[in-house]
Every structure is written in C-alpha cells, then in structure tokens.
Scaffold this motif. Structure first.
Motif, PDB file in Angstrom:
ATOM      1  N   GLU A 175       7.832   0.493  -3.770  1.00 11.80           N
ATOM      2  CA  GLU A 175       9.191   0.410  -4.187  1.00 11.80           C
ATOM      3  C   GLU A 175      10.455   0.611  -3.225  1.00 11.80           C
ATOM      4  N   GLU A 176      10.048   1.325  -2.226  1.00  8.45           N
ATOM      5  CA  GLU A 176      11.189   1.578  -1.305  1.00  8.45           C
ATOM      6  C   GLU A 176      11.532   0.183  -0.588  1.00  8.45           C
ATOM      7  N   PHE A 177      10.449  -0.639  -0.642  1.00  9.22           N
ATOM      8  CA  PHE A 177      10.853  -2.011   0.185  1.00  9.22           C
ATOM      9  C   PHE A 177      11.136  -3.166  -0.558  1.00  9.22           C
ATOM     10  N   VAL A 178      11.423  -2.702  -1.930  1.00 11.00           N
ATOM     11  CA  VAL A 178      11.714  -3.721  -3.007  1.00 11.00           C
ATOM     12  C   VAL A 178      13.465  -3.722  -3.356  1.00 11.00           C
ATOM     13  N   LEU A 179      13.915  -4.850  -3.415  1.00 11.68           N
ATOM     14  CA  LEU A 179      15.419  -4.720  -3.629  1.00 11.68           C
ATOM     15  C   LEU A 179      15.917  -5.366  -4.948  1.00 11.68           C
ATOM     16  N   ARG A 180      16.983  -5.000  -5.502  1.00 11.18           N
ATOM     17  CA  ARG A 180      17.502  -5.402  -6.778  1.00 11.18           C
ATOM     18  C   ARG A 180      18.266  -6.703  -6.346  1.00 11.18           C
ATOM     19  N   GLY A 220      17.411  -6.783   9.184  1.00  9.55           N
ATOM     20  CA  GLY A 220      18.444  -5.647   8.589  1.00  9.55           C
ATOM     21  C   GLY A 220      17.371  -4.645   8.157  1.00  9.55           C
ATOM     22  N   GLY A 221      17.857  -3.637   8.003  1.00  8.17           N
ATOM     23  CA  GLY A 221      17.314  -2.629   7.213  1.00  8.17           C
ATOM     24  C   GLY A 221      17.254  -2.621   5.711  1.00  8.17           C
ATOM     25  N   ILE A 222      16.583  -2.022   4.849  1.00  9.50           N
ATOM     26  CA  ILE A 222      16.631  -2.075   3.357  1.00  9.50           C
ATOM     27  C   ILE A 222      17.921  -1.629   2.662  1.00  9.50           C
ATOM     28  N   ALA A 223      18.468  -0.740   3.198  1.00  9.39           N
ATOM     29  CA  ALA A 223      19.857  -0.328   2.626  1.00  9.39           C
ATOM     30  C   ALA A 223      20.875  -1.622   2.879  1.00  9.39           C
ATOM     31  N   SER A 244       7.272   0.845   6.492  1.00 12.79           N
ATOM     32  CA  SER A 244       7.461   1.352   8.009  1.00 12.79           C
ATOM     33  C   SER A 244       7.153   2.747   7.784  1.00 12.79           C
ATOM     34  N   CYS A 245       7.206   3.439   9.069  1.00 15.12           N
ATOM     35  CA  CYS A 245       6.556   4.823   9.004  1.00 15.12           C
ATOM     36  C   CYS A 245       7.437   5.931   8.297  1.00 15.12           C
ATOM     37  N   LYS A 246       8.529   5.694   7.854  1.00 20.28           N
ATOM     38  CA  LYS A 246       9.493   6.340   6.954  1.00 20.28           C
ATOM     39  C   LYS A 246       9.886   7.897   7.509  1.00 20.28           C
ATOM     40  N   THR A 247       9.549   8.104   8.874  1.00 16.56           N
ATOM     41  CA  THR A 247       9.862   9.373   9.337  1.00 16.56           C
ATOM     42  C   THR A 247      10.553   9.271  10.759  1.00 16.56           C
ATOM     43  N   CYS A 248      10.585   8.227  11.462  1.00 18.82           N
ATOM     44  CA  CYS A 248      10.989   8.112  12.762  1.00 18.82           C
ATOM     45  C   CYS A 248      12.566   7.948  12.754  1.00 18.82           C
ATOM     46  N   PRO A 282       8.677   1.436  15.097  1.00 14.91           N
ATOM     47  CA  PRO A 282       7.684   1.089  15.973  1.00 14.91           C
ATOM     48  C   PRO A 282       6.275   0.678  14.900  1.00 14.91           C
ATOM     49  N   GLU A 283       6.544   1.033  13.844  1.00 11.97           N
ATOM     50  CA  GLU A 283       5.320   0.841  12.972  1.00 11.97           C
ATOM     51  C   GLU A 283       5.935  -0.008  11.627  1.00 11.97           C
ATOM     52  N   TRP A 284       6.797  -0.982  11.684  1.00  9.29           N
ATOM     53  CA  TRP A 284       7.331  -1.580  10.668  1.00  9.29           C
ATOM     54  C   TRP A 284       6.160  -2.493  10.242  1.00  9.29           C
TER      55      TRP A 284
END
Ligand code: NAP
Ligand code: ZN
Length: 351
Positions: free
Chosen positions: A140-145, A297-300, A95-99, A111-113
């Motif tokens: 890594e920000e989009f990888v889950l444990r 849903g979001g990553i968190a 995703s854009c990581k800034t919006c 909008p950029e996912w």
C-alpha cells in the motif's frame, strides 16, 4: 507463498514480438493492495527494456509502469485504501524504507528500490512484472490515489512521463519567472510542456519534427525551435534557466548547453549511457552552467503531482489502443509517431 495465475502481455527475447503470457501474482499479504488494471501507458522505457537496450533485461519481461485501476482486494493491515478505490501504480513497487533517501521521500534513489517490472520480487524470488496485465499486487505504501474527476486513460502517463518531468521542474524551482525548454516532443516532452506551462513558466520546445509545431503550441509551448535548423539554434543562445532533455538515444548535448543562461541547468532525463559526441566543458565553465540527470520521482512527489493534475484538470493526450496492437505501437514510437502517449485499454486482454 500462495499465488494465482494472471493473464499478461510480454516478451521472451529481445528480438521477439510481445504476446500473451501467463504470470504469477502473489495473493495479498497483510499490507498489500490487489488492483484490477483498467489502463496502462506505454513508455519508451518499456521498449528499451523489451529490446534489452540497457543490457539488464531478464526474460520474460512484462512491461508497464503507468498503471491505473480499481482496488479489488486489500490485506487485513491496509488502512489507506478500500475495495473500489481508483488508484495508480507508477515505476516503483518497493524500497528499503529505512535509508536516508527513503526517509526523505526519494525512494527512487534508494539503492534497493524495486522497479514495477524487471526488479527483484522478494516475495516470489523472481522478477517483477508490470502493468501489461490483468491485475497487480502492491504494498500500500507504493499505491497512489487518483482524483476521480480525471479521465482514467489520460491520467495513466502521469505515473511516469508526468512525474519524470515534474520532479526536475520542482527541484529546480520552476515558476512564473522561469524560462524553460524541453527537448523532444513525445510522451515525456508533452507532459513537460503542460506541467511547465501550468507552473507559469515561459516554455520553448526543441524538436526535430516540423509537423509538431502547432501541437506544441496547443499543449502550452510559447515557442518552438527546430533543432536541425542552424539559424534557429543560433538565435537560442543563452536563453534558458532550465532545459529538460527527453531524447531517448545518444545525441549532441553541446548546442543545448550553449542555449543555457548563466547558472542554467540542462537535465538529461531521456538518454541513459555515455555521451557521443563528448561534452565540451568551455561553456559550462564560462557560464557556471550545469548538466544534471533525474530519475522519475518519489511516492509523495507523485501523489503531489496527481493532486496538482486533479486541481488543474491536467491529463496526457493519449491514443488508446488494444493490447493486441502493442507491437505496432512500439514500431510507431521508434519513428517518433506518437500523439503523445499510447495507453492500453486493459479490458482488451480479455477479448
Ligand atoms: P517518446 O514518446 O518516444 O519520445 C521521444 C521523443 O524524442 C520523440 O518524440 C522525438 O521528438 C525525440 N527524439 C529525438 N531523437 C530521437 C530518436 N533518435 N528516436 C526517437 N525519438 C527521438 O519517448 P518517452 O516515452 O517520452 O521517453 C523518452 C526517454 O525517457 C526514453 O529513453 C525513456 O526510457 C526515458 N525515461 C526516463 C525516465 C527517467 O526517470 N529519467 C523515466 C521515463 C522515461 P521530436 O520528434 O520532437 O524530435
Ligand atoms: Zn516510463
């Protein structure tokens, strides 16, 4: 950019069967994690996408966004994961990581996912390819444990079916005093029952299928209403605080709106498109009721759900299949004959 060839399963046309294909994956860059895929769940969205039901598919398509695997390699700048970790990838890989949405852990509304498949792959200037494959490379920000105590095939569907129902249950504050109903007992529906039950809600299932009543109760439903039975539907009037509708095709929402309490909300997660028949506004206005939608849903929030599942020992009820059986699995999904999620054992790709 350096790439490598990877074996996968996908389709080259809306009316063609899925078959073995070769795709390219990038070599890991600084923040990337390379994952050997162990299991991948089969979502009804995979079928919609392969068949171009939403009119936006670019071929070839390699579906799959319920991915569980082990880390094979990490980029030099990765600090969250190490080789051998049990990890997962869901519906989002960038995703854009800034919006504002990204900053609020709502990457799915950025909008950029970038979808795990069928999205724009900025690294290779092509389309992203999903989990019906040997391996995948993800930021890594989009990888889950994944909690190690859970069944690896059973946890895969949590990455889409689970989070898509968890997110609205959490957003609408479902807890022990809530009266929740779920429409449709398939992949999403069965996870919704399990999760709403685990949150302490009173759970009712609306189903067309009389043969699913016992299963629904075993999954945690307190009641089952057969939606094609008018007498049963009449008894459900003004009963629910929240309804999650998982039905994949256009259908009449009006009877479900009528079964909401004052201030109740019907959340459509299953069907994407214009309503048919149209929505009648009278019960909405007369009872301050809402009709809403919700996307994955979001990553968190997905990590929160994986941890919740680890703590409460919740997994999906799965039928594990070989990749060679995927076309029959799609046929069965169209007949609502899934109990309650197909999950592909990806080692079959090598056989
Ligand atoms: P699924 O396993 O095939 O289950 C769908 C269930 O809906 C069926 O088992 C059936 O339950 C019921 N149904 C009612 N009318 C139907 C019909 N005409 N054809 C087939 N089923 C019908 O599907 P799923 O994987 O749970 O996905 C459900 C929908 O959610 C799909 O459209 C998918 O694309 C969408 N989805 C949305 C999101 C999101 O972010 N919003 C995420 C993932 C998936 P009964 O037999 O009990 O009636
Ligand atoms: Zn899905």
């Amino acid at each position: 950019m350096k790439t490598k060839k990877v074996s996968a399963y996908g389709t080259e046309a809306a009316d063609a069967a899925l078959k073995q294909l070769e795709i390219k994956r990038r070599e890991v860059t600084l923040k990337d994690v390379e994952i050997d895929i162990l299991f991948c769940g089969v979502c009804h969205s995979d079928l919609h996408f392969a068949h171009n039901d939403w009119g936006m598919t670019q071929y070839p398509v390699v579906p799959g966004h319920e991915i569980v695997g082990r880390v094979r390699q990490v980029g030099e700048g990765v600090n969250k994961y190490k080789v051998g970790d049990l990890v997962a990838v869901g519906c989002l890989v960038d995703s854009c990581k800034t919006c504002e949405n990204c900053k609020n852990d709502l990457e799915q509304y950025c909008p950029e996912w970038v979808g795990t498949y069928g999205g724009y792959d900025k690294h290779l200037d092509t389309t992203t390819h999903g989990g019906y494959s040997e391996s995948i490379v993800v930021d890594e920000e989009f990888v889950l444990r994944v909690p190690e105590n859970l069944d690896q095939a059973g946890i895969a569907p949590v990455l889409c079916a689970g989070i898509t129902t968890w997110s609205p249950l959490r957003h609408w504050n479902v807890g022990k005093d809530s009266k929740v109903a779920i429409v449709g007992l398939g992949g999403l529906g069965h996870m919704a029952i399990k999760l709403a039950h685990a949150l302490g809600a009173h759970v009712t299932l609306f189903s067309r299928s009389t043969n699913k009543i016992e299963d629904a109760k075993a999954l945690g439903a307190d009641e089952v209403i057969i939606s094609t039975d008018d007498a049963q539907m009449k008894r459900a009037l003004e009963s629910f605080d929240l309804i999650l509708d998982t039905v994949p095709y256009a259908h009449d929402l009006n009877p479900y709106v009528s079964s909401l309490n004052t201030n109740g909300t019907l959340v459509v997660v299953g069907y994407l498109g214009p309503l048919d028949p149209m929505l009648v506004t009278v019960p909405l206005i007369m009872g301050r009721k809402s009709v809403a939608g919700s996307l994955i849903g979001g990553i968190a929030e997905t990590q929160e759900l994986l941890d919740f599942c680890g703590k409460h020992n919740i997994t999906s009820d799965v039928e594990v299949i070989d990749i060679q059986d995927i076309n029959q699995a799609y046929e069965r999904m169209l007949k609502s004959d899934v109990h309650y999620r197909f999950v592909i054992d990806m080692k079959s790709l090598k056989s």
